[in-house]
Design an enzyme around this catalytic site. Structure first.
Site, PDB file in Angstrom:
ATOM      1  N   ASN A  86      74.615 173.116 -92.986  1.00  0.00           N
ATOM      2  CA  ASN A  86      73.800 174.175 -93.573  1.00  0.00           C
ATOM      3  C   ASN A  86      72.364 173.708 -93.773  1.00  0.00           C
ATOM      4  O   ASN A  86      72.017 172.545 -93.565  1.00  0.00           O
ATOM      5  CB  ASN A  86      74.430 174.654 -94.880  1.00  0.00           C
ATOM      6  CG  ASN A  86      74.191 176.122 -95.138  1.00  0.00           C
ATOM      7  OD1 ASN A  86      73.147 176.664 -94.790  1.00  0.00           O
ATOM      8  ND2 ASN A  86      75.153 176.775 -95.760  1.00  0.00           N
ATOM      9  N   HIS A 116      67.918 149.134 -99.753  1.00  0.00           N
ATOM     10  CA  HIS A 116      66.932 148.063 -99.826  1.00  0.00           C
ATOM     11  C   HIS A 116      67.525 146.899-100.597  1.00  0.00           C
ATOM     12  O   HIS A 116      68.405 147.067-101.442  1.00  0.00           O
ATOM     13  CB  HIS A 116      65.661 148.562-100.520  1.00  0.00           C
ATOM     14  CG  HIS A 116      65.000 149.673 -99.793  1.00  0.00           C
ATOM     15  ND1 HIS A 116      64.143 149.465 -98.740  1.00  0.00           N
ATOM     16  CD2 HIS A 116      65.095 151.017 -99.933  1.00  0.00           C
ATOM     17  CE1 HIS A 116      63.731 150.625 -98.272  1.00  0.00           C
ATOM     18  NE2 HIS A 116      64.295 151.591 -98.982  1.00  0.00           N
ATOM     19  N   THR A 164      79.911 157.382-104.421  1.00  0.00           N
ATOM     20  CA  THR A 164      79.647 155.947-104.393  1.00  0.00           C
ATOM     21  C   THR A 164      80.850 155.136-103.910  1.00  0.00           C
ATOM     22  O   THR A 164      80.735 153.937-103.707  1.00  0.00           O
ATOM     23  CB  THR A 164      79.249 155.451-105.794  1.00  0.00           C
ATOM     24  OG1 THR A 164      80.341 155.689-106.694  1.00  0.00           O
ATOM     25  CG2 THR A 164      78.003 156.157-106.308  1.00  0.00           C
ATOM     26  N   LYS A 165      82.016 155.813-103.759  1.00  0.00           N
ATOM     27  CA  LYS A 165      83.243 155.160-103.290  1.00  0.00           C
ATOM     28  C   LYS A 165      83.913 156.054-102.260  1.00  0.00           C
ATOM     29  O   LYS A 165      83.760 157.278-102.292  1.00  0.00           O
ATOM     30  CB  LYS A 165      84.204 154.911-104.455  1.00  0.00           C
ATOM     31  CG  LYS A 165      83.674 153.918-105.460  1.00  0.00           C
ATOM     32  CD  LYS A 165      84.686 153.655-106.550  1.00  0.00           C
ATOM     33  CE  LYS A 165      84.098 152.633-107.526  1.00  0.00           C
ATOM     34  NZ  LYS A 165      84.965 152.406-108.659  1.00  0.00           N
TER      35      LYS A 165
END
Length: 186
Positions: A86, A116, A164-165
């Site tokens: 989308n 980073h 995050t997992k």
């Protein structure tokens, strides 16, 4: 091994790398192509042709991308059949982004494969980890998928979640950070 291969492998790419100009050229190419895509209206067929040029992959006619679409690179995006992306999405794909058949991506989703270094003296440099979204998964509006994540088959990422997992097959996750809510009803 050239800088693009090392980048996709996840090596820390230093701004001082002698091949860094090659990477900058590839980044400018991605920005040029997406700039052309987003500058005016294109039919779905024209959009697929432009994204095919960007990715170097001929997109299946069942794949539909609604501009604007942004990427900083583009060459490491792989899209299956019946993929829907989308409006307003950002794919930072230097680590590789794969969307299998039937994947739905809601508006304003960010798929980020780059990161980073923690150390301040290295922070201007980049390393990557791939994102892999399996068949029939659905990523809701405004979700953010971070480097190295796999979203399982048929899984749902709720709108606004930050993943995050890894997400297991047939699982709904939500929140920041995203946590399992329940299994998909069959």
């Amino acid at each position: 091994m050239n800088i693009l291969d090392r980048m996709k492998r996840g090596d820390l790419i230093l701004e001082s790398d002698p091949e860094y100009p090659q990477l900058l050229e590839a980044l400018h190419r991605g920005m040029r192509i997406t700039g052309e895509l987003n500058a005016s209206y294109h039919t779905p067929e024209q959009t697929r042709a432009i994204i095919s040029e960007l990715t170097g992959q001929e997109l299946h006619e069942s794949t539909w991308i609604v501009p604007p679409f942004r990427t900083d690179f583009g060459q490491f995006i792989r899209l299956g059949k019946k993929v829907f992306i989308n409006s307003g999405c950002m794919f930072m794909d230097r680590g590789g982004i794969t969307l299998e058949d039937g994947v739905f991506i809601g508006p304003n989703v960010s798929l980020i494969t780059e990161n980073h270094a923690e150390e301040p003296h290295l922070r201007h440099n980049v390393y990557t980890k791939p994102i892999y979204i399996k068949q029939n998964a659905w990523v809701g509006a405004g979700a953010i998928i971070l480097p190295g994540i796999t979203i399982g088959e048929n899984a749902i990422v709720a709108a606004g979640s930050i993943v995050t997992k890894n997400v297991a097959d047939n699982t709904i996750v939500a929140g920041n950070p995203a946590k399992p809510i329940r299994k998909i009803k069959k």
